[in-house]
Design a protein around this motif. Structure first.
Motif, PDB file in Angstrom:
ATOM      1  N   VAL A 164      35.949 -56.166 -73.270  1.00 57.84           N
ATOM      2  CA  VAL A 164      36.632 -55.235 -74.152  1.00 57.84           C
ATOM      3  C   VAL A 164      36.919 -55.959 -75.466  1.00 57.84           C
ATOM      4  O   VAL A 164      37.389 -57.104 -75.448  1.00 57.84           O
ATOM      5  CB  VAL A 164      37.949 -54.741 -73.524  1.00 57.84           C
ATOM      6  CG1 VAL A 164      38.650 -53.751 -74.449  1.00 57.84           C
ATOM      7  CG2 VAL A 164      37.697 -54.115 -72.163  1.00 57.84           C
ATOM      8  N   HIS A 165      36.644 -55.293 -76.575  1.00 58.43           N
ATOM      9  CA  HIS A 165      36.894 -55.882 -77.894  1.00 58.43           C
ATOM     10  C   HIS A 165      37.945 -55.050 -78.619  1.00 58.43           C
ATOM     11  O   HIS A 165      37.773 -53.839 -78.804  1.00 58.43           O
ATOM     12  CB  HIS A 165      35.610 -55.921 -78.722  1.00 58.43           C
ATOM     13  CG  HIS A 165      34.585 -56.877 -78.187  1.00 58.43           C
ATOM     14  ND1 HIS A 165      34.588 -58.215 -78.492  1.00 58.43           N
ATOM     15  CD2 HIS A 165      33.523 -56.673 -77.360  1.00 58.43           C
ATOM     16  CE1 HIS A 165      33.571 -58.808 -77.883  1.00 58.43           C
ATOM     17  NE2 HIS A 165      32.910 -57.888 -77.192  1.00 58.43           N
ATOM     18  N   VAL A 166      39.030 -55.715 -79.028  1.00 59.18           N
ATOM     19  CA  VAL A 166      40.139 -55.058 -79.716  1.00 59.18           C
ATOM     20  C   VAL A 166      40.388 -55.779 -81.034  1.00 59.18           C
ATOM     21  O   VAL A 166      40.432 -57.007 -81.084  1.00 59.18           O
ATOM     22  CB  VAL A 166      41.423 -55.085 -78.857  1.00 59.18           C
ATOM     23  CG1 VAL A 166      42.599 -54.488 -79.631  1.00 59.18           C
ATOM     24  CG2 VAL A 166      41.213 -54.335 -77.542  1.00 59.18           C
ATOM     25  N   VAL A 167      40.558 -55.003 -82.099  1.00 59.74           N
ATOM     26  CA  VAL A 167      40.875 -55.553 -83.415  1.00 59.74           C
ATOM     27  C   VAL A 167      42.357 -55.305 -83.686  1.00 59.74           C
ATOM     28  O   VAL A 167      42.831 -54.169 -83.629  1.00 59.74           O
ATOM     29  CB  VAL A 167      40.022 -54.903 -84.518  1.00 59.74           C
ATOM     30  CG1 VAL A 167      40.394 -55.474 -85.881  1.00 59.74           C
ATOM     31  CG2 VAL A 167      38.537 -55.126 -84.243  1.00 59.74           C
ATOM     32  N   LEU A 168      43.081 -56.381 -83.985  1.00 57.94           N
ATOM     33  CA  LEU A 168      44.524 -56.319 -84.203  1.00 57.94           C
ATOM     34  C   LEU A 168      44.850 -56.155 -85.681  1.00 57.94           C
ATOM     35  O   LEU A 168      44.044 -56.469 -86.552  1.00 57.94           O
ATOM     36  CB  LEU A 168      45.179 -57.590 -83.683  1.00 57.94           C
ATOM     37  CG  LEU A 168      44.930 -57.930 -82.211  1.00 57.94           C
ATOM     38  CD1 LEU A 168      45.617 -59.236 -81.841  1.00 57.94           C
ATOM     39  CD2 LEU A 168      45.388 -56.797 -81.298  1.00 57.94           C
ATOM     40  N   THR A 169      46.062 -55.686 -85.928  1.00 58.16           N
ATOM     41  CA  THR A 169      46.560 -55.545 -87.284  1.00 58.16           C
ATOM     42  C   THR A 169      47.914 -56.223 -87.391  1.00 58.16           C
ATOM     43  O   THR A 169      48.583 -56.466 -86.389  1.00 58.16           O
ATOM     44  CB  THR A 169      46.675 -54.064 -87.695  1.00 58.16           C
ATOM     45  OG1 THR A 169      47.009 -53.970 -89.080  1.00 58.16           O
ATOM     46  CG2 THR A 169      47.729 -53.333 -86.879  1.00 58.16           C
ATOM     47  N   GLY A 170      48.321 -56.522 -88.614  1.00 61.21           N
ATOM     48  CA  GLY A 170      49.629 -57.088 -88.855  1.00 61.21           C
ATOM     49  C   GLY A 170      50.595 -56.013 -89.321  1.00 61.21           C
ATOM     50  O   GLY A 170      50.464 -54.847 -88.978  1.00 61.21           O
ATOM     51  N   GLY A 171      51.568 -56.424 -90.124  1.00 62.61           N
ATOM     52  CA  GLY A 171      52.551 -55.480 -90.616  1.00 62.61           C
ATOM     53  C   GLY A 171      53.690 -55.280 -89.619  1.00 62.61           C
ATOM     54  O   GLY A 171      53.604 -55.661 -88.450  1.00 62.61           O
ATOM     55  N   THR A 172      54.748 -54.641 -90.086  1.00 63.29           N
ATOM     56  CA  THR A 172      55.952 -54.477 -89.263  1.00 63.29           C
ATOM     57  C   THR A 172      55.669 -53.723 -87.971  1.00 63.29           C
ATOM     58  O   THR A 172      56.019 -54.186 -86.873  1.00 63.29           O
ATOM     59  CB  THR A 172      57.037 -53.743 -90.069  1.00 63.29           C
ATOM     60  OG1 THR A 172      57.319 -54.476 -91.265  1.00 63.29           O
ATOM     61  CG2 THR A 172      58.304 -53.612 -89.249  1.00 63.29           C
ATOM     62  N   VAL A 173      55.021 -52.575 -88.076  1.00 63.68           N
ATOM     63  CA  VAL A 173      54.763 -51.778 -86.877  1.00 63.68           C
ATOM     64  C   VAL A 173      53.662 -52.407 -86.027  1.00 63.68           C
ATOM     65  O   VAL A 173      53.721 -52.385 -84.801  1.00 63.68           O
ATOM     66  CB  VAL A 173      54.407 -50.326 -87.255  1.00 63.68           C
ATOM     67  CG1 VAL A 173      54.089 -49.511 -86.002  1.00 63.68           C
ATOM     68  CG2 VAL A 173      55.562 -49.673 -88.002  1.00 63.68           C
ATOM     69  N   GLY A 174      52.666 -53.015 -86.675  1.00 65.85           N
ATOM     70  CA  GLY A 174      51.602 -53.662 -85.922  1.00 65.85           C
ATOM     71  C   GLY A 174      52.130 -54.778 -85.037  1.00 65.85           C
ATOM     72  O   GLY A 174      51.771 -54.888 -83.858  1.00 65.85           O
ATOM     73  N   ILE A 175      52.991 -55.629 -85.592  1.00 64.75           N
ATOM     74  CA  ILE A 175      53.540 -56.725 -84.807  1.00 64.75           C
ATOM     75  C   ILE A 175      54.545 -56.202 -83.788  1.00 64.75           C
ATOM     76  O   ILE A 175      54.629 -56.701 -82.661  1.00 64.75           O
ATOM     77  CB  ILE A 175      54.172 -57.785 -85.722  1.00 64.75           C
ATOM     78  CG1 ILE A 175      53.099 -58.363 -86.654  1.00 64.75           C
ATOM     79  CG2 ILE A 175      54.817 -58.890 -84.905  1.00 64.75           C
ATOM     80  CD1 ILE A 175      51.899 -58.983 -85.949  1.00 64.75           C
ATOM     81  N   ALA A 176      55.318 -55.180 -84.136  1.00 68.50           N
ATOM     82  CA  ALA A 176      56.231 -54.565 -83.167  1.00 68.50           C
ATOM     83  C   ALA A 176      55.455 -53.979 -81.990  1.00 68.50           C
ATOM     84  O   ALA A 176      55.918 -54.032 -80.839  1.00 68.50           O
ATOM     85  CB  ALA A 176      57.073 -53.488 -83.838  1.00 68.50           C
ATOM     86  N   THR A 177      54.283 -53.447 -82.255  1.00 63.61           N
ATOM     87  CA  THR A 177      53.442 -52.928 -81.178  1.00 63.61           C
ATOM     88  C   THR A 177      53.012 -54.054 -80.245  1.00 63.61           C
ATOM     89  O   THR A 177      53.041 -53.908 -79.011  1.00 63.61           O
ATOM     90  CB  THR A 177      52.217 -52.212 -81.764  1.00 63.61           C
ATOM     91  OG1 THR A 177      52.645 -51.083 -82.527  1.00 63.61           O
ATOM     92  CG2 THR A 177      51.268 -51.745 -80.663  1.00 63.61           C
ATOM     93  N   LEU A 178      52.621 -55.195 -80.809  1.00 62.22           N
ATOM     94  CA  LEU A 178      52.219 -56.323 -79.970  1.00 62.22           C
ATOM     95  C   LEU A 178      53.390 -56.842 -79.145  1.00 62.22           C
ATOM     96  O   LEU A 178      53.227 -57.212 -77.972  1.00 62.22           O
ATOM     97  CB  LEU A 178      51.639 -57.440 -80.833  1.00 62.22           C
ATOM     98  CG  LEU A 178      50.383 -57.097 -81.631  1.00 62.22           C
ATOM     99  CD1 LEU A 178      49.836 -58.342 -82.318  1.00 62.22           C
ATOM    100  CD2 LEU A 178      49.324 -56.465 -80.744  1.00 62.22           C
ATOM    101  N   ALA A 179      54.583 -56.879 -79.737  1.00 62.98           N
ATOM    102  CA  ALA A 179      55.763 -57.296 -78.981  1.00 62.98           C
ATOM    103  C   ALA A 179      56.050 -56.324 -77.843  1.00 62.98           C
ATOM    104  O   ALA A 179      56.453 -56.745 -76.744  1.00 62.98           O
ATOM    105  CB  ALA A 179      56.969 -57.396 -79.918  1.00 62.98           C
ATOM    106  N   ALA A 180      55.818 -55.040 -78.079  1.00 63.23           N
ATOM    107  CA  ALA A 180      56.018 -54.054 -77.020  1.00 63.23           C
ATOM    108  C   ALA A 180      54.965 -54.206 -75.921  1.00 63.23           C
ATOM    109  O   ALA A 180      55.262 -54.008 -74.739  1.00 63.23           O
ATOM    110  CB  ALA A 180      55.975 -52.643 -77.603  1.00 63.23           C
ATOM    111  N   VAL A 181      53.749 -54.579 -76.293  1.00 59.44           N
ATOM    112  CA  VAL A 181      52.733 -54.881 -75.277  1.00 59.44           C
ATOM    113  C   VAL A 181      53.215 -56.031 -74.397  1.00 59.44           C
ATOM    114  O   VAL A 181      53.125 -55.979 -73.162  1.00 59.44           O
ATOM    115  CB  VAL A 181      51.386 -55.238 -75.940  1.00 59.44           C
ATOM    116  CG1 VAL A 181      50.421 -55.844 -74.920  1.00 59.44           C
ATOM    117  CG2 VAL A 181      50.760 -54.004 -76.586  1.00 59.44           C
ATOM    118  N   ALA A 182      53.739 -57.083 -75.024  1.00 58.90           N
ATOM    119  CA  ALA A 182      54.183 -58.257 -74.279  1.00 58.90           C
ATOM    120  C   ALA A 182      55.241 -57.909 -73.243  1.00 58.90           C
ATOM    121  O   ALA A 182      55.308 -58.534 -72.175  1.00 58.90           O
ATOM    122  CB  ALA A 182      54.713 -59.318 -75.234  1.00 58.90           C
ATOM    123  N   ALA A 183      56.072 -56.918 -73.542  1.00 59.80           N
ATOM    124  CA  ALA A 183      57.166 -56.549 -72.650  1.00 59.80           C
ATOM    125  C   ALA A 183      56.775 -55.506 -71.609  1.00 59.80           C
ATOM    126  O   ALA A 183      57.586 -55.167 -70.742  1.00 59.80           O
ATOM    127  CB  ALA A 183      58.333 -56.022 -73.480  1.00 59.80           C
TER     128      ALA A 183
END
Length: 257
Positions: free
Chosen positions: A41-60
């Motif tokens: 699976v290939h996923v392209v990530l983004t930065g920014g406030t909501v982008g990083i908040a999304t990654l933090a929510a994935v972690a949890a």
């Protein structure tokens, strides 16, 4: 609502916190769905406030252990041309929010994390773009453009309507190939590396994630099909599906489709 190939779907959440949580759940579910039929699976990530908040929510999320992270490759849509470890790099923020934990605890191979090069390893944004294009080509499946078959490509959108580091009226909008070096960015820092529209549009799914009332006008303009030269987000379209994931403020008068 039926989702057909090539569909554009607008999803509106009540606020940016719920948006990040919902985007995280949607991303994990999508990765699990893809892994049930193919790998990697290939996923392209983004930065920014909501982008990083999304990654933090994935972690949890409790879904994290269900993913076979050994079969996931992570890429970036753009990066600030700053040294490795700089706190303003999208990579640095993503590692702190999610990636370091996936490598340490959930079996994500470090080699499956593909950051864009900065001045630690290359001299110019153009050299960084060329190096990233070569890496993308190594994972491509033969068809042009030479990029992996991105299953999900996440993008934030700026108040000016930019996505990745493709800004209104900027020469990067017409860049050829899969990556481009960016100079004179209207948003600091001025030097960046970005995927091109050719690379973005090769993705199976493109998800534009945006929050805030200051973005409402540009969201509406992009969804109305305004010229890409004026609203670059209008050109962010996936092969199979394009998702606009918004909070209520960014949606403004936009109606979900």
């Amino acid at each position: 609502m039926t989702e057909a190939p090539g569909v554009r779907l607008v999803v509106v959440h009540p606020d940016k916190e719920v948006l990040a949580q919902a985007a995280a759940a949607r991303l994990l579910t999508r990765v699990l769905d893809v892994q049930s039929v193919r790998s990697p699976v290939h996923v392209v990530l983004t930065g920014g406030t909501v982008g990083i908040a999304t990654l933090a929510a994935v972690a949890a999320s409790p879904l994290v252990p269900a993913v076979d992270w050994s079969g996931v490759h992570l890429w970036w849509g753009d990066e600030r041309f700053l040294p490795d470890g700089d706190p303003d790099r999208n990579e640095t923020q993503a590692r702190e929010a999610l990636l370091d934990g996936l490598v340490a605890e959930h079996g994500l191979p470090a080699a499956n994390v593909h950051p864009m090069p900065g001045p630690t390893s290359v001299a110019t944004p153009e050299e960084g773009a060329a190096a990233y294009a070569a890496l993308l080509a190594e994972h491509a499946q033969g068809a042009a453009p030479a990029v992996p078959a991105f299953d999900v490509l996440l993008l934030g959108m700026g108040p000016d309507g930019h996505v990745a580091s493709l800004f209104p009226g900027h020469e990067g909008l017409t860049a050829q190939g899969t990556t481009t070096g960016v100079h004179g960015s209207p948003k600091p820092p001025p030097e960046r590396v970005s995927l091109t529209f050719d690379a973005i549009r090769a993705a199976r799914e493109v998800w534009v994630v945006a929050a805030g009332a200051e973005k409402a006008d540009r969201v509406a303009a992009a969804l109305a099909g305004d010229p890409v030269t004026e609203v670059p987000a209008a050109g962010a379209v996936g092969q199979a599906r394009t998702l606009w994931l918004l909070d209520l403020d960014a949606a403004g008068a936009t109606s979900p489709e």
